[in-house]
Design a protein around this motif. Structure first.
Motif, PDB file in Angstrom:
ATOM      1  N   LYS A 121       0.878  -1.390  -0.019  1.00  0.00           N
ATOM      2  CA  LYS A 121      -0.151  -0.216  -0.097  1.00  0.00           C
ATOM      3  C   LYS A 121       0.676   1.071   0.099  1.00  0.00           C
ATOM      4  CE  LYS A 121      -3.953  -1.797   2.591  1.00  0.00           C
ATOM      5  NZ  LYS A 121      -4.795  -1.804   3.816  1.00  0.00           N
ATOM      6  N   ASP A 252     -10.491   0.844   9.773  1.00  0.00           N
ATOM      7  CA  ASP A 252     -11.828   0.824   9.488  1.00  0.00           C
ATOM      8  C   ASP A 252     -12.726  -0.118  10.151  1.00  0.00           C
ATOM      9  OD1 ASP A 252      -9.910  -1.192   8.276  1.00  0.00           O
ATOM     10  OD2 ASP A 252     -11.770  -1.662   7.178  1.00  0.00           O
ATOM     11  N   GLY A 277      -8.632  -0.333   5.015  1.00  0.00           N
ATOM     12  CA  GLY A 277      -9.317  -0.900   4.065  1.00  0.00           C
ATOM     13  C   GLY A 277      -8.477  -2.168   3.448  1.00  0.00           C
ATOM     14  N   LYS A 279      -8.130  -3.193   0.115  1.00  0.00           N
ATOM     15  CA  LYS A 279      -7.590  -3.017  -0.902  1.00  0.00           C
ATOM     16  C   LYS A 279      -6.137  -2.055  -0.925  1.00  0.00           C
ATOM     17  CE  LYS A 279     -11.875  -2.747  -3.270  1.00  0.00           C
ATOM     18  NZ  LYS A 279     -12.942  -1.983  -4.198  1.00  0.00           N
ATOM     19  N   ALA A 282      -6.069   1.476   0.101  1.00  0.00           N
ATOM     20  CA  ALA A 282      -6.769   1.908   1.328  1.00  0.00           C
ATOM     21  C   ALA A 282      -5.856   2.455   2.321  1.00  0.00           C
ATOM     22  CB  ALA A 282      -7.571   0.683   1.829  1.00  0.00           C
ATOM     23  N   GLU A 284      -4.235   6.181   4.060  1.00  0.00           N
ATOM     24  CA  GLU A 284      -4.662   7.380   4.231  1.00  0.00           C
ATOM     25  C   GLU A 284      -3.314   8.180   4.741  1.00  0.00           C
ATOM     26  OE1 GLU A 284      -8.269   8.527   6.009  1.00  0.00           O
ATOM     27  OE2 GLU A 284      -9.568   7.737   4.287  1.00  0.00           O
ATOM     28  N   ARG A 307     -10.102  12.293  -2.368  1.00  0.00           N
ATOM     29  CA  ARG A 307     -10.634  11.034  -3.032  1.00  0.00           C
ATOM     30  C   ARG A 307     -11.482  11.065  -4.306  1.00  0.00           C
ATOM     31  NH1 ARG A 307     -13.055   6.498   1.541  1.00  0.00           N
ATOM     32  NH2 ARG A 307     -11.490   6.992   3.027  1.00  0.00           N
ATOM     33  N   GLY A 345     -14.422   4.281  -2.333  1.00  0.00           N
ATOM     34  CA  GLY A 345     -14.499   3.551  -1.030  1.00  0.00           C
ATOM     35  C   GLY A 345     -15.807   3.060  -0.640  1.00  0.00           C
ATOM     36  N   SER A 349     -18.086   5.116   4.737  1.00  0.00           N
ATOM     37  CA  SER A 349     -16.669   5.815   4.864  1.00  0.00           C
ATOM     38  C   SER A 349     -16.744   7.146   4.249  1.00  0.00           C
ATOM     39  CB  SER A 349     -15.474   5.098   4.506  1.00  0.00           C
ATOM     40  OG  SER A 349     -15.449   4.844   3.160  1.00  0.00           O
TER      41      SER A 349
END
Length: 496
Positions: A121, A252, A277, A279, A282, A284, A307, A345, A349
């Protein structure tokens, strides 16, 4: 994320806003409730005590108790103290990649915290920022750890450096940095081995890697759902390898958020990213001010905009805008909009970033509406229509609705609801595109009022009163009214 804490704080400040003028007793009562809310959110006890004392000391000042809107002033103080607790607004929450390339980022942590997935990620995030990342598989202990990182790297088209099983992890990291220089990679991300618990052998290995490679960043990947255990782990790792930051994963799934609120205050280590998340996108960046606003129900509009910019195809948006200006908007356009929304997303959320969502979330019908994946049902219904029906929804009569319901595994009532929502959306968008009608007037009023956020938000102007949908429109009477009713009946008959 922070769902429980947000609801509790929302109730506390709603109670304060009902009072014309606060007394010291009111402030003390509110602070007792805030203290309980933070403890229930699994925030460290010492952090809670310090936080409550700082807020109380400021809140009982004459400028609050004698102000025109004391509840807003108290909320402002809590907001500022939350930001401070989460790490302030300084640059310490950003990655330091200012050295000569390749800059090395070393990830450490326990098994099961999501370290390997987080490495991928982070590489994906940095590539979007213009970096050229290289992933390094330095976990020689967990079965299939190397294969997992290679698979993730292949999915993202990001190179992965790996050596055969049994190789020394310290040597792997040194060789990987040399390889990164040859390949002109700008960032090297080391996925080091995790353990089921903190042991001497593990610490000696990561200490050796740190000494040999001299990473620019040493980031602890911790599972936010472990609460205060994550704080303890952060303290132990910080003593051993001098952490420069943290990445909290599984945020999350954590309705309490005690780890995120405690770590900076207890360890002094800033949180730099949140995993939100499964994926690979995901992840931040951690902004204390934005997170504090989200906790207090003020939303996080800046993150929402970011986003949207990532998810929405600009060419498609321009085409849709042109069609709207021509008075055209059909279910195919509606489906495209839904898919772009999905790319941003999970719906919940997204809505959590809107100011005032906490009040809506408290409604039982909202919980029911957001259960599962509501956008998936809309997509199934529209895909069960013929191209002609999508382009001209007015032809969908009773028999067509029954066929669509069978094809999408839904009911005729759900088809009716979707078509009603679509017609209302289309009417609103046409008004906005034309600049006429109540929705266009509302948008102009909203823009002229600087956004018109709720008055309960600190430092924000009061929201404009919503105009009635028929305000400013001459009411049809007599012959015109009869003609309009006849037209509506004909439309309903045609649909049936």
């Amino acid at each position: 994320m922070f769902e429980s804490l947000s609801k509790r704080l929302e109730g506390i400040f709603s109670g304060l806003s009902g009072k014309g003028k606060l007394t010291e007793a009111d402030v003390n009562e509110a602070m007792r409730e805030v203290r309980l809310a933070l403890l229930e959110a699994d925030v460290n006890l010492r952090v809670v005590r310090q936080f409550v004392e700082r807020v109380r000391a400021k809140a009982i000042g004459a400028e609050v108790l004698g102000s025109f809107s004391p509840a807003q002033q108290v909320l402002q103080i809590v907001h500022e103290e939350l930001i401070d607790m989460l790490g302030g607004e300084g640059s310490q929450n950003r990655l330091d990649l200012g050295g000569p390339p390749p800059n090395v980022i070393m990830l450490v942590g326990l098994q099961g915290s999501g370290k390997t997935t987080t490495a991928a990620k982070l590489a994906n995030y940095l590539r979007k920022e213009g970096q050229r990342p290289l992933l390094v598989a330095a976990d020689m202990y967990r079965p299939a750890a190397v294969r997992q990182l290679q698979t993730l790297g292949k999915q993202l088209s990001i190179p992965v450096y790996a050596e055969p099983m049994g190789a020394n992890p310290v040597d792997i990291c040194v060789h990987a940095v040399d390889y990164a220089r040859e390949q002109a990679a700008s960032v090297v991300i080391l996925d080091t081995a995790g353990r089921l618990n903190i042991d001497e052998q593990m610490m000696q290995e990561v200490i050796a890697i740190r000494k040999r490679v001299q990473p620019r960043e040493v980031l602890l990947v911790a599972d936010a759902m472990t609460g205060q255990e994550a704080v303890r782990v952060a303290s132990d790792f910080n003593q051993a390898v001098a952490l420069t930051g943290m990445i909290l994963t599984k945020m999350d799934g954590d309705a309490r958020g005690g780890a995120a609120l405690s770590i900076r205050a207890v360890t002094g280590v800033p949180v730099k990213f949140l995993g939100v998340g499964e994926k690979t996108d995901a992840l931040e960046p951690f902004y204390p001010d934005r997170l504090a606003s989200r906790i207090l129900g003020m939303g996080d509009v800046l993150t929402l905009i970011e986003r949207a910019q990532e998810a929405i195809d600009q060419q498609e948006a321009l085409q849709t805008q042109a069609r709207l200006q021509q008075g055209q908007f059909d279910l195919e356009d509606f489906l495209k909009a839904m898919r772009q929304l999905k790319r941003m997303g999970p719906l919940r959320s997204i809505l959590e970033m809107l100011p005032g969502f906490n009040k809506l979330a408290a409604l039982p019908e909202m919980d029911e509406a957001l259960e599962g994946d509501p956008l998936k049902h809309i997509e199934a219904i529209i895909l069960s229509m013929t191209p002609e029906e999508r382009r001209n929804p007015d032809i969908i009569n009773g028999s067509r609705r029954r066929r669509i319901a069978r094809g999408s595994g839904t009911s005729v009532q759900e088809i009716n609801q979707l078509l009603t929502q679509f017609n209302e959306t289309r009417a609103m968008l046409r008004q906005l595109a034309s600049g006429k009608g109540p929705w266009a007037r509302l948008l102009r009023q909203y823009a002229s009022d600087g956004g018109g956020l709720a008055a309960s938000l600190p430092g924000m102007p009061a929201a404009p009163s919503l105009p009635q949908l028929n305000s400013g429109e001459p009411k049809k009477t007599g012959k015109a009214a009869r003609k309009e009713r006849k037209k509506q009946k004909a439309k309903q008959k045609k649909r049936r």
